[in-house]
Enzyme design. Structure first.
Site, PDB file in Angstrom:
ATOM      1  N   ARG A 156     -37.603  18.484  -0.739  1.00  0.00           N
ATOM      2  CA  ARG A 156     -38.813  18.825  -0.001  1.00  0.00           C
ATOM      3  C   ARG A 156     -38.445  18.967   1.474  1.00  0.00           C
ATOM      4  O   ARG A 156     -37.433  18.431   1.933  1.00  0.00           O
ATOM      5  CB  ARG A 156     -39.880  17.741  -0.160  1.00  0.00           C
ATOM      6  CG  ARG A 156     -40.365  17.504  -1.586  1.00  0.00           C
ATOM      7  CD  ARG A 156     -41.425  16.409  -1.602  1.00  0.00           C
ATOM      8  NE  ARG A 156     -41.973  16.183  -2.931  1.00  0.00           N
ATOM      9  CZ  ARG A 156     -41.541  15.259  -3.774  1.00  0.00           C
ATOM     10  NH1 ARG A 156     -40.525  14.470  -3.421  1.00  0.00           N
ATOM     11  NH2 ARG A 156     -42.101  15.114  -4.962  1.00  0.00           N
ATOM     12  N   LYS A 180     -42.170  11.298  -1.481  1.00  0.00           N
ATOM     13  CA  LYS A 180     -43.576  10.933  -1.300  1.00  0.00           C
ATOM     14  C   LYS A 180     -43.787   9.460  -1.611  1.00  0.00           C
ATOM     15  O   LYS A 180     -43.198   8.915  -2.534  1.00  0.00           O
ATOM     16  CB  LYS A 180     -44.469  11.801  -2.200  1.00  0.00           C
ATOM     17  CG  LYS A 180     -44.517  13.268  -1.785  1.00  0.00           C
ATOM     18  CD  LYS A 180     -45.479  14.052  -2.661  1.00  0.00           C
ATOM     19  CE  LYS A 180     -45.594  15.494  -2.194  1.00  0.00           C
ATOM     20  NZ  LYS A 180     -46.541  16.267  -3.040  1.00  0.00           N
ATOM     21  N   HIS A 253     -40.190  25.467   0.756  1.00  0.00           N
ATOM     22  CA  HIS A 253     -40.613  25.060  -0.580  1.00  0.00           C
ATOM     23  C   HIS A 253     -40.234  26.113  -1.625  1.00  0.00           C
ATOM     24  O   HIS A 253     -40.066  25.787  -2.799  1.00  0.00           O
ATOM     25  CB  HIS A 253     -42.115  24.799  -0.597  1.00  0.00           C
ATOM     26  CG  HIS A 253     -42.506  23.647  -1.471  1.00  0.00           C
ATOM     27  ND1 HIS A 253     -42.050  22.360  -1.254  1.00  0.00           N
ATOM     28  CD2 HIS A 253     -43.281  23.581  -2.586  1.00  0.00           C
ATOM     29  CE1 HIS A 253     -42.546  21.553  -2.182  1.00  0.00           C
ATOM     30  NE2 HIS A 253     -43.278  22.270  -3.001  1.00  0.00           N
ATOM     31  N   ARG A 256     -36.972  25.150  -2.938  1.00  0.00           N
ATOM     32  CA  ARG A 256     -37.125  24.056  -3.909  1.00  0.00           C
ATOM     33  C   ARG A 256     -37.598  24.619  -5.255  1.00  0.00           C
ATOM     34  O   ARG A 256     -37.091  24.229  -6.312  1.00  0.00           O
ATOM     35  CB  ARG A 256     -38.122  23.032  -3.366  1.00  0.00           C
ATOM     36  CG  ARG A 256     -38.457  21.875  -4.293  1.00  0.00           C
ATOM     37  CD  ARG A 256     -39.287  20.847  -3.525  1.00  0.00           C
ATOM     38  NE  ARG A 256     -40.076  19.975  -4.350  1.00  0.00           N
ATOM     39  CZ  ARG A 256     -39.635  18.830  -4.891  1.00  0.00           C
ATOM     40  NH1 ARG A 256     -38.384  18.460  -4.687  1.00  0.00           N
ATOM     41  NH2 ARG A 256     -40.433  18.067  -5.611  1.00  0.00           N
ATOM     42  N   HIS A 279     -40.627  14.221  -9.198  1.00  0.00           N
ATOM     43  CA  HIS A 279     -42.020  14.324  -9.642  1.00  0.00           C
ATOM     44  C   HIS A 279     -42.424  13.057 -10.385  1.00  0.00           C
ATOM     45  O   HIS A 279     -41.701  12.599 -11.280  1.00  0.00           O
ATOM     46  CB  HIS A 279     -42.210  15.520 -10.582  1.00  0.00           C
ATOM     47  CG  HIS A 279     -42.216  16.840  -9.880  1.00  0.00           C
ATOM     48  ND1 HIS A 279     -41.977  18.040 -10.526  1.00  0.00           N
ATOM     49  CD2 HIS A 279     -42.428  17.161  -8.575  1.00  0.00           C
ATOM     50  CE1 HIS A 279     -42.049  19.026  -9.659  1.00  0.00           C
ATOM     51  NE2 HIS A 279     -42.322  18.522  -8.468  1.00  0.00           N
ATOM     52  N   TYR A 288     -42.919  25.020 -14.085  1.00  0.00           N
ATOM     53  CA  TYR A 288     -41.744  25.890 -14.010  1.00  0.00           C
ATOM     54  C   TYR A 288     -41.374  26.485 -15.358  1.00  0.00           C
ATOM     55  O   TYR A 288     -40.566  27.413 -15.419  1.00  0.00           O
ATOM     56  CB  TYR A 288     -40.548  25.116 -13.444  1.00  0.00           C
ATOM     57  CG  TYR A 288     -40.774  24.666 -12.026  1.00  0.00           C
ATOM     58  CD1 TYR A 288     -40.698  25.561 -10.969  1.00  0.00           C
ATOM     59  CD2 TYR A 288     -41.104  23.344 -11.735  1.00  0.00           C
ATOM     60  CE1 TYR A 288     -40.929  25.159  -9.668  1.00  0.00           C
ATOM     61  CE2 TYR A 288     -41.334  22.936 -10.438  1.00  0.00           C
ATOM     62  CZ  TYR A 288     -41.245  23.844  -9.405  1.00  0.00           C
ATOM     63  OH  TYR A 288     -41.488  23.452  -8.130  1.00  0.00           O
TER      64      TYR A 288
END
Length: 311
Positions: A156, A180, A253, A256, A279, A288
């Protein structure tokens, strides 16, 4: 987090302030996320018509009326989903604090939004983007290292900006990143990205004069002698996309997304890609899978006993 001039009474304001404080200092949420939670919840609170209502006595029916009102006013499904998610999280916090025995937002229905597919560059486009000469330009040397690392490890933007020298394990070819919610993970770094990093670190001392103490270990720094900013990285990515003749908006992004898509094409291992991306939920990674249906169909046709044609 709630501003001093907030129109909310203390019965609305104090629980919200406590919740935001909890997210900031105990969960490590970013200021952007905190601002979003505050905005969503404050908007809902201001829309409640009943004068004697507040967070601790709101009913599920009252919240449903707010959601219905948002739908009728033409609010986008994503907007509604953000408000419901904020409410659910907030009331879980109030339950944990024994301020509510129930979660009135738990069963609120959210309209399904058409999920936008992440845009990515194909392998040829990525190779072309990364093919610029960086030998005689210190900024190009730094930028190549950033772009290679984005694509090599699926970082990220904030993870790249916050990367420190001590996070790199040169021997094992690994990088420790903080994602995150301050969650850390270890990701592999490819040989080309490692080489680009080594070339940049040879040039890095030219930017370290008067470097602030808090930025002393930053991997990527600017010519202003400080840790590079997210805005600056976005600008540099777009600059190289333009210089390399890619006729589309390219942002960090997207690199990524490209990493995730290309990894999934090659490995077909959704769980591994989930771990690499950091994730929390597999459903986030599953977006994806749309990118490789043609490949999956070929694999199926060649491998499944019932799919093979009989002569």
């Amino acid at each position: 987090m709630t501003p001093p001039d907030s129109p909310l009474s203390s019965l609305w304001q104090q629980p919200l302030q406590d919740f935001l404080h909890y997210l900031q200092f105990e969960r490590g949420y970013s200021s952007k996320t905190l601002d979003s939670y505050q905005r969503q919840l404050q908007q809902l609170a201001l829309a409640i018509p009943e004068a004697d209502s507040h967070w601790l006595n709101l009913s599920e029916a009252q919240l449903k009326q707010q959601i219905i009102g948002l739908r009728r006013s033409g609010a986008k499904p994503r907007t509604i989903a953000l408000k419901v998610a904020a409410l659910r999280s907030f009331y879980r916090y109030l339950q944990a604090q024994s301020q509510r025995s129930d979660n009135p937002a738990q069963y609120l229905s959210v309209p399904k939004a058409a999920r936008s597919l992440p845009k990515n560059l194909n392998v040829d486009q990525l190779n072309h983007l990364l093919s610029f000469d960086s030998q005689d330009d210190i900024l190009a040397c730094r930028d190549k290292a950033m772009l290679e690392l984005f694509y090599s490890s699926g970082l990220r933007l904030e993870e790249l900006v916050n990367a420190d020298l001590r996070d790199i394990d040169w021997q094992q070819q690994l990088l420790r990143v903080t994602g995150k919610g301050s969650k850390q993970r270890i990701v592999p770094v490819g040989k080309i990205a490692l080489q680009a990093l080594q070339e940049w670190l040879k040039q890095r001392p030219a930017f370290t004069a008067k470097l602030p103490e808090q930025d002393a270990n930053a991997v990527f720094i600017s010519k202003q002698h400080k840790r590079i900013s997210a805005r600056h990285v976005r600008e540099r990515v777009q600059l190289w996309a333009k210089q390399q003749g890619l006729n589309q908006h390219v942002h960090p992004h997207m690199l990524r997304h490209s990493f995730a898509s290309h990894m999934l094409e090659s490995s077909q291992d959704l769980r591994a890609v989930q771990e690499l991306l950091g994730h929390a939920n597999l459903s986030t990674t599953q977006v994806y899978t749309h990118l490789d249906f043609a490949h999956l169909a070929k694999v199926y046709d060649s491998a499944h006993p019932r799919a093979k044609k009989r002569s």
